[in-house]
Scaffold this motif. Structure first.
Motif, mmCIF file in Angstrom:
data_model
loop_
_atom_site.group_PDB
_atom_site.id
_atom_site.type_symbol
_atom_site.label_atom_id
_atom_site.label_comp_id
_atom_site.label_asym_id
_atom_site.label_seq_id
_atom_site.Cartn_x
_atom_site.Cartn_y
_atom_site.Cartn_z
ATOM 1 N N LEU A 1 0.829 -1.206 0.000
ATOM 2 C CA LEU A 1 0.000 0.000 0.000
ATOM 3 C C LEU A 1 0.863 1.255 0.000
ATOM 4 O O LEU A 1 0.555 2.247 -0.679
ATOM 5 C CB LEU A 1 -0.933 0.003 1.215
ATOM 6 C CG LEU A 1 -2.104 -0.979 1.198
ATOM 7 C CD1 LEU A 1 -2.885 -0.888 2.509
ATOM 8 C CD2 LEU A 1 -3.032 -0.700 0.025
ATOM 9 N N SER A 2 1.946 1.227 0.773
ATOM 10 C CA SER A 2 2.827 2.388 0.835
ATOM 11 C C SER A 2 3.480 2.663 -0.505
ATOM 12 O O SER A 2 3.700 3.829 -0.872
ATOM 13 C CB SER A 2 3.900 2.168 1.914
ATOM 14 O OG SER A 2 3.306 2.011 3.185
ATOM 15 N N ALA A 3 3.769 1.583 -1.252
ATOM 16 C CA ALA A 3 4.384 1.767 -2.573
ATOM 17 C C ALA A 3 3.376 2.290 -3.590
ATOM 18 O O ALA A 3 3.696 3.144 -4.419
ATOM 19 C CB ALA A 3 4.986 0.447 -3.038
ATOM 20 N N ARG A 4 2.158 1.780 -3.528
ATOM 21 C CA ARG A 4 1.144 2.184 -4.511
ATOM 22 C C ARG A 4 0.572 3.563 -4.209
ATOM 23 O O ARG A 4 0.269 4.336 -5.109
ATOM 24 C CB ARG A 4 -0.005 1.162 -4.527
ATOM 25 C CG ARG A 4 0.379 -0.205 -5.037
ATOM 26 C CD ARG A 4 -0.779 -1.190 -4.858
ATOM 27 N NE ARG A 4 -0.394 -2.551 -5.181
ATOM 28 C CZ ARG A 4 -1.155 -3.615 -4.956
ATOM 29 N NH1 ARG A 4 -2.354 -3.463 -4.383
ATOM 30 N NH2 ARG A 4 -0.727 -4.821 -5.274
ATOM 31 N N HIS A 5 0.391 3.853 -2.947
ATOM 32 C CA HIS A 5 -0.255 5.105 -2.540
ATOM 33 C C HIS A 5 0.569 5.719 -1.398
ATOM 34 O O HIS A 5 0.142 5.725 -0.238
ATOM 35 C CB HIS A 5 -1.692 4.841 -2.083
ATOM 36 C CG HIS A 5 -2.530 4.119 -3.095
ATOM 37 N ND1 HIS A 5 -3.105 4.740 -4.175
ATOM 38 C CD2 HIS A 5 -2.865 2.802 -3.192
ATOM 39 C CE1 HIS A 5 -3.781 3.858 -4.893
ATOM 40 N NE2 HIS A 5 -3.651 2.676 -4.323
ATOM 41 N N PRO A 6 1.716 6.247 -1.735
ATOM 42 C CA PRO A 6 2.635 6.673 -0.662
ATOM 43 C C PRO A 6 2.103 7.793 0.223
ATOM 44 O O PRO A 6 2.533 7.927 1.373
ATOM 45 C CB PRO A 6 3.881 7.130 -1.440
ATOM 46 C CG PRO A 6 3.404 7.389 -2.837
ATOM 47 C CD PRO A 6 2.290 6.426 -3.071
ATOM 48 N N GLN A 7 1.187 8.617 -0.269
ATOM 49 C CA GLN A 7 0.685 9.737 0.523
ATOM 50 C C GLN A 7 -0.617 9.430 1.259
ATOM 51 O O GLN A 7 -1.105 10.265 2.028
ATOM 52 C CB GLN A 7 0.455 10.954 -0.394
ATOM 53 C CG GLN A 7 1.682 11.387 -1.175
ATOM 54 C CD GLN A 7 2.843 11.728 -0.272
ATOM 55 O OE1 GLN A 7 2.660 12.378 0.769
ATOM 56 N NE2 GLN A 7 4.035 11.284 -0.641
ATOM 57 N N ALA A 8 -1.205 8.259 1.005
ATOM 58 C CA ALA A 8 -2.529 7.965 1.554
ATOM 59 C C ALA A 8 -2.436 7.409 2.965
ATOM 60 O O ALA A 8 -1.624 6.511 3.234
ATOM 61 C CB ALA A 8 -3.253 6.965 0.662
ATOM 62 N N PRO A 9 -3.262 7.915 3.879
ATOM 63 C CA PRO A 9 -3.351 7.278 5.200
ATOM 64 C C PRO A 9 -3.891 5.853 5.053
ATOM 65 O O PRO A 9 -4.495 5.494 4.042
ATOM 66 C CB PRO A 9 -4.342 8.165 5.954
ATOM 67 C CG PRO A 9 -4.433 9.434 5.173
ATOM 68 C CD PRO A 9 -4.152 9.075 3.756
ATOM 69 N N VAL A 10 -3.681 5.040 6.083
ATOM 70 C CA VAL A 10 -4.104 3.635 6.052
ATOM 71 C C VAL A 10 -4.923 3.360 7.311
ATOM 72 O O VAL A 10 -4.621 3.877 8.393
ATOM 73 C CB VAL A 10 -2.891 2.685 5.980
ATOM 74 C CG1 VAL A 10 -3.343 1.220 6.025
ATOM 75 C CG2 VAL A 10 -2.085 2.953 4.718
ATOM 76 N N ILE A 11 -5.954 2.548 7.159
ATOM 77 C CA ILE A 11 -6.706 2.078 8.328
ATOM 78 C C ILE A 11 -6.681 0.560 8.352
ATOM 79 O O ILE A 11 -6.584 -0.100 7.304
ATOM 80 C CB ILE A 11 -8.159 2.594 8.350
ATOM 81 C CG1 ILE A 11 -8.932 2.128 7.111
ATOM 82 C CG2 ILE A 11 -8.205 4.104 8.463
ATOM 83 C CD1 ILE A 11 -10.409 2.511 7.161
ATOM 84 N N VAL A 12 -6.766 0.009 9.530
ATOM 85 C CA VAL A 12 -6.903 -1.420 9.741
ATOM 86 C C VAL A 12 -8.299 -1.672 10.281
ATOM 87 O O VAL A 12 -8.834 -0.862 11.046
ATOM 88 C CB VAL A 12 -5.826 -1.957 10.699
ATOM 89 C CG1 VAL A 12 -5.931 -1.324 12.078
ATOM 90 C CG2 VAL A 12 -5.920 -3.484 10.824
ATOM 91 N N GLN A 13 -8.869 -2.783 9.878
ATOM 92 C CA GLN A 13 -10.247 -3.070 10.269
ATOM 93 C C GLN A 13 -10.398 -4.563 10.521
ATOM 94 O O GLN A 13 -9.765 -5.393 9.845
ATOM 95 C CB GLN A 13 -11.205 -2.625 9.160
ATOM 96 C CG GLN A 13 -12.667 -2.579 9.546
ATOM 97 C CD GLN A 13 -13.495 -1.914 8.448
ATOM 98 O OE1 GLN A 13 -13.261 -2.109 7.262
ATOM 99 N NE2 GLN A 13 -14.463 -1.107 8.855
ATOM 100 N N ALA A 14 -11.236 -4.907 11.491
ATOM 101 C CA ALA A 14 -11.513 -6.314 11.756
ATOM 102 C C ALA A 14 -12.284 -6.918 10.597
ATOM 103 O O ALA A 14 -13.151 -6.269 10.002
ATOM 104 C CB ALA A 14 -12.298 -6.458 13.053
ATOM 105 N N MET A 15 -11.968 -8.161 10.249
ATOM 106 C CA MET A 15 -12.696 -8.863 9.186
ATOM 107 C C MET A 15 -14.106 -9.199 9.656
ATOM 108 O O MET A 15 -14.323 -9.531 10.817
ATOM 109 C CB MET A 15 -11.985 -10.158 8.803
ATOM 110 C CG MET A 15 -10.818 -9.977 7.853
ATOM 111 S SD MET A 15 -11.356 -9.553 6.167
ATOM 112 C CE MET A 15 -12.112 -11.098 5.651
ATOM 113 N N ALA A 16 -15.026 -9.086 8.735
ATOM 114 C CA ALA A 16 -16.408 -9.500 8.986
ATOM 115 C C ALA A 16 -16.877 -10.299 7.788
ATOM 116 O O ALA A 16 -16.295 -10.214 6.696
ATOM 117 C CB ALA A 16 -17.304 -8.286 9.209
#
Length: 692
Positions: A554-569
């Motif tokens: 994700l950092s390589a593809r979208h270096p400026q974008a924030p990232v969130i983590v989420q529980a799987m459902a």
């Protein structure tokens, strides 16, 4: 307004401005149209070119006409419309019919705006411009430049049409349906469909109002009129034109793109019990059936036919419409079976024709006596000059005479029906439906009108908390990030999959320690609405190693974008969105969600707020609904939780509508353990208001 519309549609003294002695001129045709039906009121002629036309005095202007005139029909060119209407207003007229297009300008202003102001300032009701006029069979008045020499007697049905050609075709029908009032509304410069409906409901005895509408120019007024009609028990039938035209395009959401130009109309009609039809034949069949004076006492439909093949056709088409036929009581089945040839099946629909014995009246009469049957239908073709047609007509007349329930004949081939037999049956109060598809649709409309779901208590709109305003005020742009959207949902009480904003892979481990593996990583860039299309989502990460690899990608593809983590459902993916219709306000779209949303386009729309029960009925309209109830061995979803989520979202959507233009959850995951939101888009209104 009713007094002005009464002066327009029921004038005692009527003027033709632009009257002419020239054969086939518009002014001459107007006078002829009035004479054809024997209008008992007084007609005065106005044209400065003539002193007399035939044996009638012709006045130079409306101001020269002695006494009061209620209404004027203007057979003048567009350039003279505004001045002629001004003269009518000065003379105290309350009604006017404008046939011209009102094309062009009056000085620096458009002619349409000038005419609208004249009518508004004088309190005048105006039919048109660009209309065909109207027919009032109650008073024997036809006012149109293309008249009919004769028309049927009033039938209890009124017509309002934006399309002039459609108006002419419907008025000229040959099914003995005389419209008590048939109004070609045209451009509705001063008087619109809502005004006409209020007049028809409050000041006439019409039993059904049929409308052919290109648009609803006054949604609030139309709603008031529809509520008045419902309170009086007068059904409104609407054929909405231009259904496929995408007149509006929303900026960000799948639900906005899917709602299209007509979704709000569908939702509006559904919410307020307005019968929506899809064709002119369906409109006429539905109007005829709903106008019957006999009331359908229970919801069951019983149908008998003389053709096994056509029974199959009827069953097929009824299945497409989700139209049920009632299960006959055992006593009814015994009574019907006693008249059938050996080996013939007792069923509903029933094929009653065997070796030639005339059993039509006995079997249909037995079905009419069934306590679960509310209407009896004979499906047959009734071709002219055939003895069997006369036998069928005699049988249905007998059934009608022996029951107080409504009775109908449904012709499977419209062009085969004998006009004489159909007219005779209609004269007795037996509906004659002119096609299998349109007739079955009409039966469904009758059933839903009489026995539709009772209105459920709707949740009140949510009053927005200071936290909601703070989230919206603090957003970096009009488009909210997912984290901001999730915070809105939390404030609305909408269950969401747990999430966190992360700045390093170590944050993922901390989140998983609290919520468990697997997890999802996704970019949270407000400029990228559909993240999965841009490689911005990693699902099902089972451990820290997989999560670190995903983080690096994700950092390589979208270096400026924030990232969130989420529980799987897990669960069935649904879409739930709110868009803002310019006429009807907030509109909720729900349907099959996830990556297949725009492929299958399995959605429906409702006007918020909706109760959990209304949410359930909306879900049941989806083709994908069986996925929620355990189709093909799937575990059934918790529908109570899902419907509660939808209802809560709808109340929030109404409350937030002043500040948010669109908000979408895609997907909502509905599973056995409940329903949760796992992604959220939201778009602020550009001119936000804190007033709630």
């Amino acid at each position: 307004m009713n007094m002005a519309i009464s002066a327009l549609l029921r004038p005692r003294r009527l003027a033709i401005v632009g009257a002419s002695p020239k054969e086939d001129s518009f002014g001459a045709n107007l006078l002829q149209s009035i004479r054809y039906l024997g209008f008992a009121g007084e007609v005065v002629l106005v044209n400065p070119r003539y002193d007399r036309i035939g044996d009638m005095v012709c006045h130079g202007s409306l101001s020269e006409v002695p006494g009061e005139v209620d209404c004027a029909a203007f057979a003048v060119g567009d350039a003279h419309l505004a001045s002629s209407l001004t003269a009518a207003a000065k003379a105290g007229l309350r009604g006017a019919v404008l046939f011209g297009r009102a094309h062009g300008d009056e000085g620096a202003r458009s002619r349409i705006d000038v005419i609208r102001d004249i009518a508004s300032n004088s309190g005048m009701a105006v039919c048109g411009a660009n209309c065909m006029g109207f027919v009032n069979l109650v008073d024997g008045l036809q006012l149109t430049g293309m008249p009919f020499k004769s028309l049927p007697a009033p039938s209890g049905v009124a017509l309002i049409s934006h399309s002039g050609s459609t108006w002419s075709g419907l008025v000229g029908n040959r099914r003995q349906m005389g419209f008590d009032y048939a109004i070609s509304a045209g451009l509705e410069l001063a008087t619109g469909a809502a005004d006409y409906i209020r007049f028809l409901v409050e000041a006439t005895d019409v039993r059904v109002i049929a409308c052919v509408l290109e648009t609803i120019r006054d949604p609030a007024g139309f709603l008031v009129a529809a509520q008045l009609a419902a309170a009086k028990g007068v059904p409104i039938i609407v054929l909405k034109l231009g259904r496929s035209e995408a007149a509006k395009h929303f900026a960000i959401s799948h639900s906005g793109a899917l709602s299209g130009s007509n979704a709000a109309y569908d939702a509006f009609f559904e919410r307020h019990g307005i019968v929506q039809v899809r064709s002119l034949d369906e409109l006429l069949d539905t109007a005829e059936l709903l106008a019957l004076r006999r009331v359908m006492p229970v919801s069951g439909i019983a149908l008998g036919t003389d053709s096994g093949g056509e029974r199959q056709l009827i069953v097929d088409l009824a299945a497409d419409l989700a139209l049920p036929f009632t299960e006959l009581a055992p006593a009814t089945m015994d009574a019907v079976g006693a008249h059938l040839d050996a080996g013939m099946e007792v069923s509903n629909p029933l094929d009653y024709w065997g070796d030639g014995a005339d059993v039509m009246a006995p079997v249909l009469g037995a079905m009419a006596k069934d306590p679960g049957v509310g209407i009896v239908v004979m499906a047959t073709n009734l071709p002219p000059d055939r003895r069997f047609s006369e036998m069928s007509a005699a049988a249905i007349r007998r059934v009608h005479a022996e029951t107080d329930k409504p009775v109908a004949v449904m012709g499977n081939i419209a062009t085969t029906l004998s006009p004489d037999i159909a007219a005779e049956l209609r004269g007795r109060g037996i509906a004659v439906l002119m096609g299998t598809a349109s007739g079955l649709a009409a039966l469904g409309h009758l059933r839903r009108w009489r026995f539709g779901q009772p209105a459920a208590d709707q949740p009140p709109p949510q009053r927005l908390s200071p936290a909601v305003h703070a989230i919206l005020d603090g957003a970096g742009g009009d488009m909210l990030r997912s984290a901001e959207g999730f915070r809105l949902l939390v404030e609305a009480g909408i269950p969401s999959a747990p999430f966190a904003e992360i700045r390093a892979p170590e944050d993922i481990a901390a989140f998983a320690a609290q919520h468990g593996w697997p997890v999802v990583l996704k970019i949270d860039d407000a400029a990228i609405a559909h993240k999965s299309d841009q490689g911005g989502v990693f699902l099902g990460l089972r451990n820290q190693q997989e999560a670190t690899v995903a983080w690096q990608a994700l950092s390589a593809r979208h270096p400026q974008a924030p990232v969130i983590v989420q529980a799987m459902a897990s669960g069935v993916e649904l879409i739930l969105g709110m868009t803002t219709d310019p006429d009807f306000g907030p509109l909720i779209t729900l349907g099959l969600g996830g990556v297949f949303t725009e492929i299958f386009r399995d959605t429906t729309a409702v006007l918020p707020p909706v109760s959990a029960a209304e949410a359930r009925r909306a879900l049941e309209r989806l083709k994908a609904f069986p996925l929620l109830t355990g189709a093909r061995g799937r575990p059934p979803a918790d529908l109570d939780a899902l419907c509660t989520l939808i209802s809560r979202f709808s109340a929030f959507a109404v409350g937030v509508a002043g500040r948010v233009a669109e908000i979408e959850i895609n997907p909502v995951l509905a599973g056995p353990e409940g329903a949760v939101a796992v992604d959220c888009l939201a778009l602020r209104r550009k001119e936000a208001s804190h007033e709630q």
